[in-house]
Design a protein around this motif. Structure first.
Motif, PDB file in Angstrom:
ATOM      1  N   LEU A  18      39.456  -0.924  16.576  1.00  0.00           N
ATOM      2  CA  LEU A  18      38.988   0.394  17.018  1.00  0.00           C
ATOM      3  C   LEU A  18      39.445   0.693  18.442  1.00  0.00           C
ATOM      4  CD1 LEU A  18      35.352   0.384  15.556  1.00  0.00           C
ATOM      5  CD2 LEU A  18      37.356   1.596  14.687  1.00  0.00           C
ATOM      6  N   ILE A  19      39.407  -0.325  19.321  1.00  0.00           N
ATOM      7  CA  ILE A  19      39.865  -0.121  20.702  1.00  0.00           C
ATOM      8  C   ILE A  19      41.357   0.185  20.719  1.00  0.00           C
ATOM      9  CG2 ILE A  19      40.195  -1.249  22.939  1.00  0.00           C
ATOM     10  CD1 ILE A  19      37.611  -2.783  22.426  1.00  0.00           C
ATOM     11  N   ALA A  20      42.135  -0.519  19.885  1.00  0.00           N
ATOM     12  CA  ALA A  20      43.580  -0.258  19.817  1.00  0.00           C
ATOM     13  C   ALA A  20      43.851   1.173  19.364  1.00  0.00           C
ATOM     14  CB  ALA A  20      44.250  -1.254  18.870  1.00  0.00           C
ATOM     15  N   ILE A  21      43.082   1.659  18.391  1.00  0.00           N
ATOM     16  CA  ILE A  21      43.264   3.037  17.920  1.00  0.00           C
ATOM     17  C   ILE A  21      42.920   4.034  19.027  1.00  0.00           C
ATOM     18  CG2 ILE A  21      42.415   4.763  16.277  1.00  0.00           C
ATOM     19  CD1 ILE A  21      41.997   2.482  14.280  1.00  0.00           C
ATOM     20  N   LEU A  22      41.822   3.784  19.754  1.00  0.00           N
ATOM     21  CA  LEU A  22      41.435   4.694  20.848  1.00  0.00           C
ATOM     22  C   LEU A  22      42.469   4.679  21.969  1.00  0.00           C
ATOM     23  CD1 LEU A  22      37.593   3.967  21.057  1.00  0.00           C
ATOM     24  CD2 LEU A  22      38.732   5.959  20.068  1.00  0.00           C
ATOM     25  N   VAL A  23      42.995   3.496  22.291  1.00  0.00           N
ATOM     26  CA  VAL A  23      44.039   3.409  23.319  1.00  0.00           C
ATOM     27  C   VAL A  23      45.274   4.201  22.901  1.00  0.00           C
ATOM     28  CG1 VAL A  23      45.657   1.839  24.466  1.00  0.00           C
ATOM     29  CG2 VAL A  23      43.250   1.219  24.282  1.00  0.00           C
ATOM     30  N   PHE A  24      45.646   4.087  21.621  1.00  0.00           N
ATOM     31  CA  PHE A  24      46.814   4.831  21.144  1.00  0.00           C
ATOM     32  C   PHE A  24      46.569   6.341  21.179  1.00  0.00           C
ATOM     33  CE2 PHE A  24      48.523   7.076  17.387  1.00  0.00           C
ATOM     34  CZ  PHE A  24      49.844   7.147  17.806  1.00  0.00           C
ATOM     35  N   ILE A  25      45.369   6.793  20.783  1.00  0.00           N
ATOM     36  CA  ILE A  25      45.066   8.227  20.800  1.00  0.00           C
ATOM     37  C   ILE A  25      45.151   8.761  22.228  1.00  0.00           C
ATOM     38  CG2 ILE A  25      43.259   9.933  20.409  1.00  0.00           C
ATOM     39  CD1 ILE A  25      42.335   8.260  18.024  1.00  0.00           C
ATOM     40  N   GLU A  26      44.585   8.007  23.177  1.00  0.00           N
ATOM     41  CA  GLU A  26      44.661   8.436  24.574  1.00  0.00           C
ATOM     42  C   GLU A  26      46.102   8.471  25.068  1.00  0.00           C
ATOM     43  OE1 GLU A  26      44.929   7.957  28.868  1.00  0.00           O
ATOM     44  OE2 GLU A  26      45.357   6.381  27.413  1.00  0.00           O
TER      45      GLU A  26
ATOM     46  N   ALA B 160      48.784   8.913  23.149  1.00  0.00           N
ATOM     47  CA  ALA B 160      49.469  10.015  22.473  1.00  0.00           C
ATOM     48  C   ALA B 160      49.181  11.350  23.155  1.00  0.00           C
ATOM     49  CB  ALA B 160      49.048  10.067  21.004  1.00  0.00           C
ATOM     50  N   VAL B 161      47.936  11.547  23.595  1.00  0.00           N
ATOM     51  CA  VAL B 161      47.595  12.779  24.315  1.00  0.00           C
ATOM     52  C   VAL B 161      48.373  12.858  25.623  1.00  0.00           C
ATOM     53  CG1 VAL B 161      45.726  14.015  25.487  1.00  0.00           C
ATOM     54  CG2 VAL B 161      45.322  12.963  23.248  1.00  0.00           C
TER      55      VAL B 161
ATOM     56  N   ILE C  86      51.278  11.397  26.307  1.00  0.00           N
ATOM     57  CA  ILE C  86      52.698  11.626  25.992  1.00  0.00           C
ATOM     58  C   ILE C  86      52.929  13.082  25.622  1.00  0.00           C
ATOM     59  CG2 ILE C  86      54.532  11.054  24.328  1.00  0.00           C
ATOM     60  CD1 ILE C  86      53.390   8.207  24.261  1.00  0.00           C
ATOM     61  N   TYR C  87      52.012  13.645  24.858  1.00  0.00           N
ATOM     62  CA  TYR C  87      52.156  15.040  24.431  1.00  0.00           C
ATOM     63  C   TYR C  87      52.130  15.993  25.624  1.00  0.00           C
ATOM     64  CZ  TYR C  87      51.493  19.281  21.687  1.00  0.00           C
ATOM     65  OH  TYR C  87      51.632  20.530  21.128  1.00  0.00           O
ATOM     66  N   ARG C  88      51.379  15.645  26.656  1.00  0.00           N
ATOM     67  CA  ARG C  88      51.263  16.532  27.816  1.00  0.00           C
ATOM     68  C   ARG C  88      52.373  16.310  28.841  1.00  0.00           C
ATOM     69  NH1 ARG C  88      44.732  16.210  29.172  1.00  0.00           N
ATOM     70  NH2 ARG C  88      44.006  17.407  27.361  1.00  0.00           N
ATOM     71  N   LYS C  89      52.819  15.072  29.000  1.00  0.00           N
ATOM     72  CA  LYS C  89      53.691  14.731  30.121  1.00  0.00           C
ATOM     73  C   LYS C  89      55.161  14.521  29.738  1.00  0.00           C
ATOM     74  CE  LYS C  89      50.177  14.537  32.990  1.00  0.00           C
ATOM     75  NZ  LYS C  89      50.012  15.492  34.117  1.00  0.00           N
ATOM     76  N   ILE C  90      55.447  14.183  28.495  1.00  0.00           N
ATOM     77  CA  ILE C  90      56.805  13.823  28.107  1.00  0.00           C
ATOM     78  C   ILE C  90      57.510  15.050  27.544  1.00  0.00           C
ATOM     79  CG2 ILE C  90      58.192  12.278  26.652  1.00  0.00           C
ATOM     80  CD1 ILE C  90      56.668  10.870  28.852  1.00  0.00           C
ATOM     81  N   PRO C  91      58.801  15.246  27.834  1.00  0.00           N
ATOM     82  CA  PRO C  91      59.543  16.383  27.250  1.00  0.00           C
ATOM     83  C   PRO C  91      59.532  16.345  25.728  1.00  0.00           C
ATOM     84  CG  PRO C  91      60.780  15.385  29.050  1.00  0.00           C
ATOM     85  CD  PRO C  91      59.607  14.498  28.805  1.00  0.00           C
TER      86      PRO C  91
END
Length: 300
Positions: A22-30, A32-33, A35-40
């Motif tokens: 569950l912690i790994a999934i939460l870390v990935f979701i955070e 991904a958010v 990356i979506y905001r900062k990466i081209p």
């Protein structure tokens, strides 16, 4: 049920591994958010796919640990996903170089060294291949074929398994499991070979973007998800891993592989967040100054 047959240490172990998933999934979701905001946008989806490899493998292993009868489907799901990730990693290296056109301009007079692992690391006599649009196409095809054919073969395996013709641990020449596994293994080697050829060429150029730690994490996932699991399954089928009633040797080997993967993929998820979250400067554009003045002097 499984939880009813567990003692107190067993329940504590299962609860701890589930919490790590569950912690790994939460870390990935955070991540991904972020990356979506900062990466081209040109790099966004590729990096999210690659970062999702460890959490997805951890999740499928956790499901297989709690629901033993789903192991066939969870292993196949993780295998299909990682086949796509191998192709995405090759595309990430091309994208980080500025795209295919810029990469061809950077290495227009250079060559690929194809005597690299895992297929031809000992064949030092192989010729070097010039870097052209055609050779790049073959490298991309080497990983794309794996992303296409592995899901097809896995779907065929599930169809045969539901009909009772496919037994995962039956590696006799008369059964389909041996031939399907050998074919998938050959496709895997070709895909890893294509990634290795590209990495060997761009590792110096992309050193500023931490491509070596990223490639190391990718290699760890390959080794742990494929080689480690295969070795444990072989030990289980050969009864080297003893049975522990009510678990048979193969079931116990499957539990060991899944529990190890959960812990390992948790660590890789945390390390990947550190490696991919750093801000990297874009590469300088390739020198084209010699061409531009000549083009400007040409008459209209």
């Amino acid at each position: 049920t499984l939880s009813a047959g567990l003692d107190l240490p067993g329940r504590f172990l299962f609860a701890t591994l589930t919490l790590m998933t569950l912690i790994a999934i939460l870390v990935f979701i955070e991540e991904a958010v972020y990356i979506y905001r900062k990466i081209p946008s040109s790099k966004r989806s590729i990096i999210i796919w690659i970062n999702a490899a460890a959490p997805v493998i951890s999740s499928t292993s956790c499901i297989g640990m709690w629901v033993p009868r789903s192991t066939m489907f969870t292993d196949f799901t993780a295998g299909i996903f990682f086949a796509i990730v191998i192709h995405k990693f090759l595309m990430m290296m091309i994208t980080e170089c500025g795209g295919q056109k810029v990469l061809l301009r950077r290495f227009e007079n250079s060559h690929f060294t194809i005597s690299t692992g895992p297929c031809c690391c000992c064949c030092l006599c192989l010729p070097r291949v010039p870097i052209t649009r055609q050779t790049l196409f073959w490298l991309k095809l080497g990983t794309f074929q794996f992303a296409v054919f592995r899901p097809v073969l896995i779907f065929l395996s599930i169809v045969l398994w539901t009909n009772g013709n496919y037994v995962l641990y039956n590696l006799s020449p008369k059964g389909p499991a041996l031939w399907i596994s050998c074919f998938i293994g050959a496709l895997t080697l070709f895909a890893l070979w294509a990634v290795g050829i590209m990495f060997r060429k761009v590792r110096i150029l992309l050193k500023c973007k931490n491509i070596i730690p990223k490639f190391a994490l990718y290699q760890f996932i390959v080794i742990l998800n494929h080689l480690q699991t295969t070795i444990i399954n072989i030990f289980a089928t050969q009864k080297i891993i003893p049975c522990a009633p009510p678990l048979s040797s193969t079931a116990r080997g499957s539990y060991i592989a899944q529990q190890l993967l959960i812990m390992e993929m948790f660590l890789i998820t945390v390390i990947s967040r550190v490696v991919y979250r750093r801000k990297y400067h874009d590469l300088e554009p390739p020198e084209c100054a010699a061409e531009e003045p000549g083009d400007k002097k040409q008459p209209p």
